[in-house]
Scaffold this motif. Structure first.
Motif, PDB file in Angstrom:
ATOM      1  N   LEU A  46      -3.400  -7.757  -2.243  1.00 23.78           N
ATOM      2  CA  LEU A  46      -2.583  -7.031  -2.977  1.00 23.78           C
ATOM      3  C   LEU A  46      -2.860  -5.516  -3.607  1.00 23.78           C
ATOM      4  N   LEU A  47      -3.754  -5.658  -3.428  1.00 22.90           N
ATOM      5  CA  LEU A  47      -4.035  -4.449  -4.162  1.00 22.90           C
ATOM      6  C   LEU A  47      -4.185  -2.553  -3.180  1.00 22.90           C
ATOM      7  N   LEU A  48      -4.485  -3.513  -1.595  1.00 22.75           N
ATOM      8  CA  LEU A  48      -5.055  -2.506  -0.714  1.00 22.75           C
ATOM      9  C   LEU A  48      -3.814  -0.681  -1.103  1.00 22.75           C
ATOM     10  N   PRO A  49      -2.006  -1.204  -0.661  1.00 18.54           N
ATOM     11  CA  PRO A  49      -1.265  -0.418  -1.145  1.00 18.54           C
ATOM     12  C   PRO A  49      -1.412   0.337  -2.074  1.00 18.54           C
ATOM     13  N   TRP A  50      -1.867  -0.099  -3.300  1.00 12.43           N
ATOM     14  CA  TRP A  50      -2.075   0.957  -4.231  1.00 12.43           C
ATOM     15  C   TRP A  50      -3.372   1.676  -4.449  1.00 12.43           C
ATOM     16  N   ILE A  51      -4.108   1.034  -3.378  1.00 10.01           N
ATOM     17  CA  ILE A  51      -5.168   2.187  -4.033  1.00 10.01           C
ATOM     18  C   ILE A  51      -5.537   2.944  -2.295  1.00 10.01           C
ATOM     19  N   ALA A  52      -4.491   3.010  -2.019  1.00  9.92           N
ATOM     20  CA  ALA A  52      -3.952   3.895  -0.547  1.00  9.92           C
ATOM     21  C   ALA A  52      -3.093   5.037  -1.557  1.00  9.92           C
ATOM     22  N   TYR A  53      -2.624   4.117  -2.273  1.00  9.35           N
ATOM     23  CA  TYR A  53      -1.250   5.765  -3.235  1.00  9.35           C
ATOM     24  C   TYR A  53      -2.197   6.092  -3.847  1.00  9.35           C
ATOM     25  N   PHE A  54      -2.706   5.687  -4.595  1.00  6.39           N
ATOM     26  CA  PHE A  54      -3.727   6.495  -6.085  1.00  6.39           C
ATOM     27  C   PHE A  54      -4.636   7.437  -5.089  1.00  6.39           C
ATOM     28  N   GLY A  55      -5.118   6.807  -4.199  1.00  8.80           N
ATOM     29  CA  GLY A  55      -6.145   7.714  -3.550  1.00  8.80           C
ATOM     30  C   GLY A  55      -5.759   8.611  -2.613  1.00  8.80           C
ATOM     31  N   LEU A  56      -4.217   9.351  -2.627  1.00  7.99           N
ATOM     32  CA  LEU A  56      -4.128   9.626  -1.443  1.00  7.99           C
ATOM     33  C   LEU A  56      -3.541  11.129  -2.762  1.00  7.99           C
ATOM     34  N   PHE A  57      -2.890  10.609  -3.931  1.00  7.38           N
ATOM     35  CA  PHE A  57      -2.569  11.282  -4.988  1.00  7.38           C
ATOM     36  C   PHE A  57      -3.867  11.953  -5.595  1.00  7.38           C
ATOM     37  N   LEU A  58      -5.052  11.784  -5.647  1.00  7.71           N
ATOM     38  CA  LEU A  58      -5.858  12.204  -6.047  1.00  7.71           C
ATOM     39  C   LEU A  58      -5.989  13.033  -5.129  1.00  7.71           C
ATOM     40  N   SER A  59      -6.003  13.470  -3.750  1.00  6.57           N
ATOM     41  CA  SER A  59      -6.086  14.034  -2.392  1.00  6.57           C
ATOM     42  C   SER A  59      -4.628  15.382  -2.767  1.00  6.57           C
ATOM     43  N   GLY A  60      -3.967  14.649  -3.954  1.00 12.09           N
ATOM     44  CA  GLY A  60      -2.791  15.553  -3.846  1.00 12.09           C
ATOM     45  C   GLY A  60      -1.931  15.220  -2.591  1.00 12.09           C
ATOM     46  N   GLY A 486       6.234 -13.102  -8.098  1.00  7.55           N
ATOM     47  CA  GLY A 486       5.537 -11.792  -8.853  1.00  7.55           C
ATOM     48  C   GLY A 486       4.698 -11.063  -9.144  1.00  7.55           C
ATOM     49  N   ILE A 487       4.312 -10.744  -8.200  1.00  6.75           N
ATOM     50  CA  ILE A 487       3.528  -9.410  -7.469  1.00  6.75           C
ATOM     51  C   ILE A 487       3.960  -8.441  -7.248  1.00  6.75           C
ATOM     52  N   PHE A 488       5.129  -8.419  -6.977  1.00  7.97           N
ATOM     53  CA  PHE A 488       6.132  -8.124  -6.364  1.00  7.97           C
ATOM     54  C   PHE A 488       6.547  -7.483  -7.700  1.00  7.97           C
ATOM     55  N   ALA A 489       7.388  -7.289  -8.975  1.00  8.91           N
ATOM     56  CA  ALA A 489       7.523  -7.425 -10.195  1.00  8.91           C
ATOM     57  C   ALA A 489       7.128  -7.084 -10.890  1.00  8.91           C
ATOM     58  N   LEU A 490       5.363  -7.467 -10.951  1.00  5.97           N
ATOM     59  CA  LEU A 490       4.490  -6.324 -11.469  1.00  5.97           C
ATOM     60  C   LEU A 490       4.506  -4.806 -10.581  1.00  5.97           C
ATOM     61  N   PHE A 491       4.433  -4.659  -9.304  1.00  9.11           N
ATOM     62  CA  PHE A 491       4.071  -3.477  -9.169  1.00  9.11           C
ATOM     63  C   PHE A 491       5.775  -2.565  -9.029  1.00  9.11           C
ATOM     64  N   TRP A 492       6.616  -3.123  -9.486  1.00 12.91           N
ATOM     65  CA  TRP A 492       8.186  -2.970  -9.701  1.00 12.91           C
ATOM     66  C   TRP A 492       8.302  -1.911 -11.346  1.00 12.91           C
ATOM     67  N   MET A 493       7.055  -2.791 -12.296  1.00 14.36           N
ATOM     68  CA  MET A 493       6.716  -2.117 -13.509  1.00 14.36           C
ATOM     69  C   MET A 493       6.200  -1.466 -13.119  1.00 14.36           C
ATOM     70  N   LEU A 494       4.666  -1.358 -12.589  1.00 14.93           N
ATOM     71  CA  LEU A 494       3.454   0.033 -12.110  1.00 14.93           C
ATOM     72  C   LEU A 494       4.689   1.380 -11.963  1.00 14.93           C
ATOM     73  N   VAL A 495       5.846   0.935 -10.852  1.00 12.53           N
ATOM     74  CA  VAL A 495       5.923   2.185 -10.140  1.00 12.53           C
ATOM     75  C   VAL A 495       7.568   3.153 -10.963  1.00 12.53           C
ATOM     76  N   THR A 496       7.747   2.444 -12.136  1.00 13.70           N
ATOM     77  CA  THR A 496       8.889   2.462 -13.056  1.00 13.70           C
ATOM     78  C   THR A 496       8.236   3.084 -14.857  1.00 13.70           C
ATOM     79  N   LEU A 497       6.772   2.524 -15.105  1.00 12.16           N
ATOM     80  CA  LEU A 497       6.130   3.228 -15.654  1.00 12.16           C
ATOM     81  C   LEU A 497       5.589   4.870 -15.372  1.00 12.16           C
ATOM     82  N   LEU A 498       4.742   4.611 -14.216  1.00 13.57           N
ATOM     83  CA  LEU A 498       3.653   5.401 -14.182  1.00 13.57           C
ATOM     84  C   LEU A 498       4.285   7.340 -13.625  1.00 13.57           C
ATOM     85  N   PRO A 499       3.351   7.850 -14.138  1.00 15.42           N
ATOM     86  CA  PRO A 499       4.146   9.131 -13.879  1.00 15.42           C
ATOM     87  C   PRO A 499       3.963  10.138 -12.696  1.00 15.42           C
TER      88      PRO A 499
END
Length: 512
Positions: A46-60, A486-499
């Motif tokens: 559940l969390l691995l795609p988002w850990i990769a996403y935000f981890g790369l975010f932090l590295s630019g 349900g998990i995808f809906a919560l993901f969709w919420m995050l990518v919509t609201l996160l800047p």
């Protein structure tokens, strides 16, 4: 002197929380053996795609939107596959802690049982009935005991629910014990037997007790609790007209019309206001369709006006007992899917029109940094047209974007919001309570940056913080498809609201 790069706070917080959840989950999973490890692997999937996403975010670095969707699909498939494996173990392994107490009879009941007398069949039936302690607490209970209690006691059996302890609860009774069989079948048989004996006089609930074991609660049926009062209906009418006003006001602001000076131009704002109301109507229609499918009564919708967004959406309270978590989930996901798809269609259509120089509203491209989803789609469709400080876009872009934000705000995992209902259906009441608290804390922190978060958090705290009332059957779990949705809906919420961070926006070429 070059400025020191700053670490984006929100991605860092989400990244840290994700790692903490994984560590905490593995610590608990080891105690449960193979089922626990599988549950932990579900969390990893559940969390691995988002850990990769935000981890790369932090590295630019930045993962493209298409690649992110591919990772989410893979994550959902893995989540479902692991969940199916867990269900097989729970059904086949009698020593599995998840199945303990359901199929194996207790070695000794928790209350003193009478010595068996009579024929073997009479002994089995008598032993399966709960033993009622005739003490003052039971006698003084508001529940109308007497003959009804004997009838209720008789619905239990060794093949459904082995009741071992009886406690007073509100105006009813709690029966503790061990469940024998699948929750849905057990609840159906107990409810049917109770109806045959006493009609519709009582409601029977199968819920998870404090010891995380199923318990049965029997309460008198109270139809009066589901009736709307006249003041509530008047308030709903006032909120509707207030919502129309805020939608018109936002349309006037976007078109730079001063209605206080030129009230005759209000007709120019009507199309935009109708667009907002159409999105709300689509959400409500989906909810009503789903409620009719399951024969669930709902209150009239209460609109939530907002000058910033035109509307925060609308909420409808459930006015009847919900049968199970599947129905609760479907009531939560239906408006999210309907409103989200309509808003996405409007957004994409507006972006294509804007790419073909059919605009109408000039906005700073920096505004597109406010959403990972919207900024990513805008770059995908409009390309190099965004490499300027001001961009001319079609009004449908703003309308679709607002619809996506309204959908995402209602998907926050709190109380009676769509997201709160989804989390309660997928993960249970206890987890939904914690996510409600976490959401309110997050909004309180976000209010330091955006006053919109303070307003929305206040609405949740005052009107929507409570979870849905207990379901008739809260023990039966959802199927894998609904879990993934349900998990995808919560993901969709995050990518919509996160800047989108400035570094990522610069790499994408959004802005001058």
């Amino acid at each position: 002197m070059p400025s020191t790069p700053t670490i984006p706070i929100i991605p860092l917080v989400v990244f840290a929380i994700s790692l903490s959840l994984l560590g905490w989950g593995f610590y608990r999973a080891r105690k449960l053996g193979k089922p626990g490890i599988l549950a932990w692997l579900q969390l990893v999937a559940l969390l691995l795609p988002w850990i990769a996403y935000f981890g790369l975010f932090l590295s630019g670095a930045f993962i493209s939107f298409t690649l992110l969707l591919v990772l989410l699909v893979i994550s959902s498939v893995a989540y479902i596959a692991i969940g199916n494996q867990m269900r097989k173990i729970a059904l086949n392994d009698k020593n599995n802690p998840l199945a303990k107490g359901r199929d194996n009879p207790p070695s000794a009941p928790t209350t003193d049982m009478p010595e068996p007398t009579g024929t073997p069949s009479q002994t089995a039936n008598d032993a399966a009935k709960p033993q009622i302690t005739e003490d003052r607490e039971i006698k003084e209970n508001k529940f109308k005991v007497g003959e009804d209690l004997k009838s209720i006691q008789g619905i239990f059996g060794i093949e459904t629910f082995y009741a071992t302890e009886t406690l007073p609860y509100m105006e009813g009774i709690i029966f503790k014990g061990n469940m024998r069989g699948e929750p849905a079948e057990v609840h159906q048989r107990l409810s049917s037997t109770l109806r045959d004996r006493l009609g519709d006089k009582y409601d029977l609930f199968l819920v998870e007790g404090q010891e995380e074991k199923p318990v049965v609660i029997v309460l008198p049926h109270n139809p009066g609790q589901f009736i709307m009062t006249v003041p509530q209906k008047i308030l709903i009418g006032i909120l509707f007209f207030a919502n129309v006003f805020t939608a018109i006001s936002l349309g006037a602001e976007l078109q730079k019309i001063d209605l206080s000076q030129h009230p005759e131009q209000y007709l120019a704002t009507v199309p935009f206001a109708l667009g907002i109301i159409s999105i709300l109507a689509c959400r409500e229609a989906a909810l009503r369709w789903m409620s009719r499918k399951y024969n669930v009564n709902l209150s009239l919708p209460s609109c939530l006006p907002s000058l910033q967004l035109g509307s925060f959406g609308a909420f409808s309270r459930v006015l009847s007992n919900l049968p199970n978590r599947q129905v609760l989930f479907d009531l939560g996901i239906a408006p999210a899917v309907a409103g989200g798809l309509l808003s996405l269609v409007l957004l994409v259509t507006g972006l294509f029109l804007s790419a073909n120089h059919n605009g109408g509203v000039e906005i700073p491209t920096q505004i597109l940094h406010a959403s990972v989803l919207v900024g990513g789609l805008a770059k995908l469709i409009m390309g190099d047209l965004l490499r300027i400080e001001l961009v001319d876009i079609n009004p449908l872009v703003i309308l679709g974007w607002l619809g996506l934000v309204i959908t995402a705000l209602n998907l926050m995992p709190a109380g009676q919001l769509d997201g709160g209902r989804i989390v309660q259906a997928v993960y249970g009441r206890k987890t939904a309570g914690w996510t409600t608290i976490a959401t309110l804390i997050f909004l309180a922190i976000a209010a330091l940056i955006n006053s919109l978060a303070l307003y929305w958090g206040g609405i949740i705290l005052v009107l929507l913080r409570d979870l849905e009332r207990p379901l008739l059957n809260e023990v039966s779990e959802l199927d894998g498809d609904r879990d993934a949705l349900g998990i995808f809906a919560l993901f969709w919420m995050l990518v919509t609201l996160l800047p989108m961070t400035s570094a990522v926006a610069e790499q994408l070429g959004i802005g001058g």
